[in-house]
Design an enzyme around this catalytic site. Structure first.
Site, short mmCIF file in Angstrom:
data_model
loop_
_atom_site.label_atom_id
_atom_site.label_comp_id
_atom_site.label_asym_id
_atom_site.label_seq_id
_atom_site.Cartn_x
_atom_site.Cartn_y
_atom_site.Cartn_z
N GLU A 128 2.55 15.01 6.48
CA GLU A 128 1.33 14.43 5.95
C GLU A 128 1.05 14.91 4.52
OE1 GLU A 128 -0.53 12.06 7.03
OE2 GLU A 128 0.53 11.81 8.92
N CYS A 169 0.26 -5.57 3.90
CA CYS A 169 -1.06 -5.53 3.27
C CYS A 169 -1.08 -4.55 2.10
CB CYS A 169 -2.13 -5.16 4.31
SG CYS A 169 -3.80 -5.64 3.81
N CYS A 181 3.05 -11.10 8.62
CA CYS A 181 2.06 -10.08 9.00
C CYS A 181 1.45 -10.44 10.35
CB CYS A 181 0.97 -9.98 7.94
SG CYS A 181 -0.35 -8.82 8.38
N CYS A 228 -6.87 -12.81 10.04
CA CYS A 228 -7.32 -11.97 8.92
C CYS A 228 -8.50 -12.60 8.21
CB CYS A 228 -6.16 -11.76 7.95
SG CYS A 228 -6.61 -10.81 6.48
#
Length: 279
Positions: free
Chosen positions: A33, A186, A195, A201
């Protein structure tokens, strides 16, 4: 619901090969991370494995010197991340892993997103909130709310993410699926074809056109000069101030004033020996 198609799409198209997705070890997750905060996946892949081979847990990293960790980090950019990771390792080695979001956020370099990611992706504790980074926030803002994330309230994004996880989909998979949608489709300039969220969306339904973001040039930037100074010091810690100036004199924009600013900033960030800071 706007996320109904995520489980099947993720099963087929998710980036299941990423090695940090194959572990629940909190140290391995934290290293990934921190590395991924401002560095692309392609660059992180070999560096994550190499870092963990050298320091497989927090105890080993805490026992290393900051200079060694910074040298290993070279080429990744933003070395403050490396220092924070090293300091976090020292805390964990001394006190053990915190097990809730508030306690995790007391670790150096760990904010709300990273704390939630540790809880969602590792076995350090029980997750109670969805991790939301820039990409996940963009996906949720566009697909669910029909707007860019800058136009959405943080509380609204957190609520829609929490309320929209498909039934039976683990939080870990749900978040990784949203990551992958953000990476593959995106983006700042959306690639809607293929997508899984496109049919429902809200952003696409409104016919809104995304505005491209601006990037700060690296060549000639203060960041480039800071990196060159740090690399020179790590290569030769005995450099005098004058020889350090000479070593980076060929870097674009390395004026005396900017050199002083870069050195002062690095010293303030704890990345340089204190005596170098008097240049």
């Amino acid at each position: 619901m706007w996320t109904d198609s995520l489980p099947d799409w993720f099963a087929e198209h998710g980036r299941h090969h990423l090695p940090w997705r194959l572990t629940t070890d909190p140290w391995s997750i934290l290293v990934s991370e921190v590395m991924l905060q401002q560095t692309s996946v392609g660059r992180v892949l070999p560096r994550w494995s190499r870092f963990l081979c050298r320091w497989p847990d927090a105890d080993h990293c805490a026992a290393a010197t900051l200079a060694d960790v910074l040298r290993e980090w070279q080429g990744m950019g933003y070395p403050r991340r490396a220092r924070a990771l090293w300091l976090a390792a020292a805390r964990v080695a001394a006190e053990g892993w915190p097990t809730d979001e508030a306690s995790l956020r007391t670790l150096p370099g760990v904010g709300a997103y990273t704390a939630r990611a540790l809880l969602a992706f590792s076995d350090v504790g029980v997750a109670v909130a969805s991790p939301r980074d820039v990409n996940v926030g963009r996906v949720a803002a566009r697909a669910a709310l029909g707007r860019e994330p800058a136009q959405a309230r943080v509380t609204a994004l957190d609520t829609v993410l929490s309320d929209s996880r498909p039934h039976g989909m683990p939080l870990r998979d749900y978040t990784y699926a949203l990551f992958d949608v953000g990476t593959l489709h995106c983006r700042s300039q959306p690639r809607c074809e293929g997508c899984p969220l496109a049919p429902s969306c809200a952003f696409r339904g409104r016919g809104v056109t995304a505005q491209p973001g601006r990037r700060t040039p690296y060549e000639g930037s203060l960041r480039q000069l800071r990196g060159a100074i740090l690399a020179a010091v790590l290569d030769n810690p005995t450099l005098t101030c004058a020889s350090l100036r000479e070593a980076v004199s060929g870097v674009a924009g390395a004026t005396p004033q900017r050199f002083d600013e870069a050195v002062a900033g690095l010293a303030m960030d704890g990345l340089l020996p204190s005596d170098v800071g008097v240049c």
